[in-house]
Design a protein around this motif. Sequence first.
Motif, mmCIF file in Angstrom:
data_model
loop_
_atom_site.group_PDB
_atom_site.id
_atom_site.type_symbol
_atom_site.label_atom_id
_atom_site.label_comp_id
_atom_site.label_asym_id
_atom_site.label_seq_id
_atom_site.Cartn_x
_atom_site.Cartn_y
_atom_site.Cartn_z
ATOM 1 N N THR A 149 47.845 -0.128 -32.612
ATOM 2 C CA THR A 149 47.468 -1.464 -33.067
ATOM 3 C C THR A 149 48.643 -2.425 -32.947
ATOM 4 O OG1 THR A 149 45.835 -0.539 -34.589
ATOM 5 C CG2 THR A 149 46.572 -2.793 -35.021
ATOM 6 N N LEU A 150 49.830 -1.966 -33.308
ATOM 7 C CA LEU A 150 51.028 -2.795 -33.174
ATOM 8 C C LEU A 150 51.285 -3.144 -31.711
ATOM 9 C CD1 LEU A 150 53.290 -0.958 -35.745
ATOM 10 C CD2 LEU A 150 52.656 -3.376 -35.865
ATOM 11 N N GLY A 151 51.062 -2.173 -30.828
ATOM 12 C CA GLY A 151 51.217 -2.458 -29.409
ATOM 13 C C GLY A 151 50.314 -3.581 -28.966
ATOM 14 N N GLY A 152 49.061 -3.549 -29.430
ATOM 15 C CA GLY A 152 48.108 -4.597 -29.073
ATOM 16 C C GLY A 152 48.488 -5.947 -29.657
ATOM 17 N N ILE A 153 48.981 -5.944 -30.891
ATOM 18 C CA ILE A 153 49.393 -7.190 -31.544
ATOM 19 C C ILE A 153 50.513 -7.856 -30.757
ATOM 20 C CG2 ILE A 153 50.610 -8.101 -33.568
ATOM 21 C CD1 ILE A 153 48.944 -6.138 -35.263
ATOM 22 N N TYR A 154 51.495 -7.070 -30.356
ATOM 23 C CA TYR A 154 52.632 -7.641 -29.625
ATOM 24 C C TYR A 154 52.270 -7.982 -28.181
ATOM 25 C CZ TYR A 154 55.906 -6.737 -33.429
ATOM 26 O OH TYR A 154 56.566 -6.766 -34.633
ATOM 27 N N TRP A 170 55.683 0.402 -29.001
ATOM 28 C CA TRP A 170 54.682 0.959 -29.918
ATOM 29 C C TRP A 170 53.606 1.741 -29.175
ATOM 30 C CZ3 TRP A 170 55.900 1.746 -34.641
ATOM 31 C CH2 TRP A 170 56.798 0.903 -35.290
ATOM 32 N N TYR A 171 53.195 1.235 -27.998
ATOM 33 C CA TYR A 171 52.245 2.001 -27.199
ATOM 34 C C TYR A 171 52.831 3.362 -26.838
ATOM 35 C CZ TYR A 171 49.009 -1.928 -26.226
ATOM 36 O OH TYR A 171 48.092 -2.940 -26.317
ATOM 37 N N SER A 172 54.119 3.381 -26.495
ATOM 38 C CA SER A 172 54.768 4.632 -26.096
ATOM 39 C C SER A 172 54.758 5.638 -27.232
ATOM 40 C CB SER A 172 56.214 4.369 -25.645
ATOM 41 O OG SER A 172 56.244 3.555 -24.495
ATOM 42 N N LEU A 173 55.064 5.177 -28.445
ATOM 43 C CA LEU A 173 55.079 6.082 -29.595
ATOM 44 C C LEU A 173 53.699 6.676 -29.850
ATOM 45 C CD1 LEU A 173 57.388 4.016 -31.988
ATOM 46 C CD2 LEU A 173 57.937 6.205 -30.915
ATOM 47 N N ALA A 182 46.299 4.106 -26.027
ATOM 48 C CA ALA A 182 47.704 3.757 -25.811
ATOM 49 C C ALA A 182 48.167 4.267 -24.450
ATOM 50 C CB ALA A 182 48.572 4.334 -26.922
ATOM 51 N N GLN A 183 47.738 5.465 -24.092
ATOM 52 C CA GLN A 183 48.088 6.006 -22.776
ATOM 53 C C GLN A 183 47.530 5.133 -21.662
ATOM 54 O OE1 GLN A 183 46.454 9.944 -23.261
ATOM 55 N NE2 GLN A 183 48.377 10.801 -24.005
ATOM 56 N N HIS A 184 46.275 4.720 -21.832
ATOM 57 C CA HIS A 184 45.664 3.849 -20.823
ATOM 58 C C HIS A 184 46.414 2.525 -20.715
ATOM 59 C CE1 HIS A 184 42.943 0.507 -19.707
ATOM 60 N NE2 HIS A 184 42.696 1.307 -18.698
ATOM 61 N N ASN A 185 46.738 1.933 -21.856
ATOM 62 C CA ASN A 185 47.414 0.635 -21.838
ATOM 63 C C ASN A 185 48.811 0.730 -21.248
ATOM 64 O OD1 ASN A 185 45.101 -0.225 -23.041
ATOM 65 N ND2 ASN A 185 46.069 -1.163 -24.818
ATOM 66 N N LEU A 186 49.492 1.840 -21.503
ATOM 67 C CA LEU A 186 50.804 2.052 -20.878
ATOM 68 C C LEU A 186 50.653 2.156 -19.367
ATOM 69 C CD1 LEU A 186 52.920 4.582 -22.974
ATOM 70 C CD2 LEU A 186 53.387 2.173 -22.553
ATOM 71 N N GLY A 187 49.586 2.831 -18.931
ATOM 72 C CA GLY A 187 49.304 2.913 -17.509
ATOM 73 C C GLY A 187 49.121 1.536 -16.905
ATOM 74 N N LYS A 205 51.191 8.777 -14.330
ATOM 75 C CA LYS A 205 51.377 9.738 -15.422
ATOM 76 C C LYS A 205 50.489 9.397 -16.610
ATOM 77 C CE LYS A 205 54.604 10.668 -19.189
ATOM 78 N NZ LYS A 205 55.922 10.359 -19.772
ATOM 79 N N TRP A 206 50.534 8.128 -17.040
ATOM 80 C CA TRP A 206 49.795 7.752 -18.249
ATOM 81 C C TRP A 206 48.292 7.701 -18.005
ATOM 82 C CZ3 TRP A 206 52.105 8.797 -22.381
ATOM 83 C CH2 TRP A 206 53.482 8.623 -22.522
ATOM 84 N N TYR A 207 47.891 7.209 -16.826
ATOM 85 C CA TYR A 207 46.468 7.226 -16.498
ATOM 86 C C TYR A 207 45.942 8.668 -16.468
ATOM 87 C CZ TYR A 207 46.173 2.269 -15.092
ATOM 88 O OH TYR A 207 46.158 0.891 -15.066
ATOM 89 N N SER A 208 46.751 9.584 -15.922
ATOM 90 C CA SER A 208 46.336 10.982 -15.828
ATOM 91 C C SER A 208 46.100 11.581 -17.212
ATOM 92 C CB SER A 208 47.390 11.811 -15.083
ATOM 93 O OG SER A 208 47.516 11.392 -13.740
ATOM 94 N N LEU A 209 47.034 11.316 -18.124
ATOM 95 C CA LEU A 209 46.902 11.871 -19.470
ATOM 96 C C LEU A 209 45.656 11.345 -20.172
ATOM 97 C CD1 LEU A 209 50.644 11.730 -20.581
ATOM 98 C CD2 LEU A 209 49.286 13.796 -20.203
#
Length: 364
Positions: A149-154, A170-173, A182-187, A205-209
């Motif tokens: 949620t913090l990742g989305g806020i920022y 925050w997405y990474s954590l 979070a994995q999708h958004n990091l991708g 990597k992140w899309y795969s996970l």
Amino acid sequence: MGNTEKKLTEAMEALNEGSYQNSFDIFKPLAEHGDPKAQFYLGFLYRIGQAVKQDYQQAYHWYLLSAKQGYAEAQYKVGLMNYKGQVVDQDYQKAFKWYSLAAEQGDRKAQFNLGVLYRRAQGITQDHGKALAWFLAAGEQGYAIAQFTLGGIYENGQGVPQDYQNAFKWYSLAAEQGHIDAQHNLGCMSYHGEGIPQDFQKAFKWYSLAAEQGDLKAQFSLGVMYDNGQGVTQDYQKAFKWISLPAEKGDAKAQFFLGCMYEDGQGVTQNYTEAIKWHTLAAEQNEPMAQTNLGHLYANEQTGKLDYVQAHKWFNISGAKEEENIEKLMSPNQITEAQKLAREWINENKKHKVKLKILVKPLS
């Protein structure tokens, strides 16, 4: 260790081993004598229906007794049941009260839910600053949904200045804990270079996970990366495999892409029947490129599906210029029928609040 603590330890060991009846037999007399931890876990056993018939009324009863004695987990559960309206009338103000008590004691779930109440103005005046503070409190304790949620806020600058670096942090954590979104958004951030250097290998990597966990958006993106050879060796068959998954679940873009793969024989044996099938599914969801491709497939004699009326209909719906050219091959009756089908399609889709602009020309 006192006798009560010894019994609680025995009960917890039994619970963790799945010996629910043993744990129930120990918790119950302790709860009846007022022990808040025993009351909480007795409520828990009633809620999950182990060693006793599932009974939310009893669960709430014991949670409330425990909560009134200051047991944080029970305060959170009472807040949650008030929020959801489980066996009690839905009451956001009571939810706020109990979440607050638990949050002040450091319960991370209560901290996150309290942030949600402040954000949504449920039971309390909306306050994005306080929402952020509680999300941060929960996130710093490692609560993945708070971190996401913090990742989305920022990332979106919701109540704070837009900050991609903090979003990425925050997405990474959350992603490292397996949070799919979070994995999708990091991708996405890695693929597009959004606030961070573009890195196809990290995006892959992140899309795969996320894709392996069943995220449809990530599965489509992973398929596209295999198709383009971005961050991975180009592999049309793997592209077909991954794009098929969201297509079969109804994703319009994936259905269009799959239609193209069947049309071109890319990663799969060329099959115009399948191409038409998948383009139609996407077109019916108002995917304009699929609508145009359908027009081309029906207008091409090589597909074995020649149908000028259907071709004109889909060109008309998509607004493609090819509509004018195909009219030269059609009789006036065919054009009238195609226009009629197009009008019926747009009228039906208007019922579903799909806004399309269709230009049906009068016969000359």
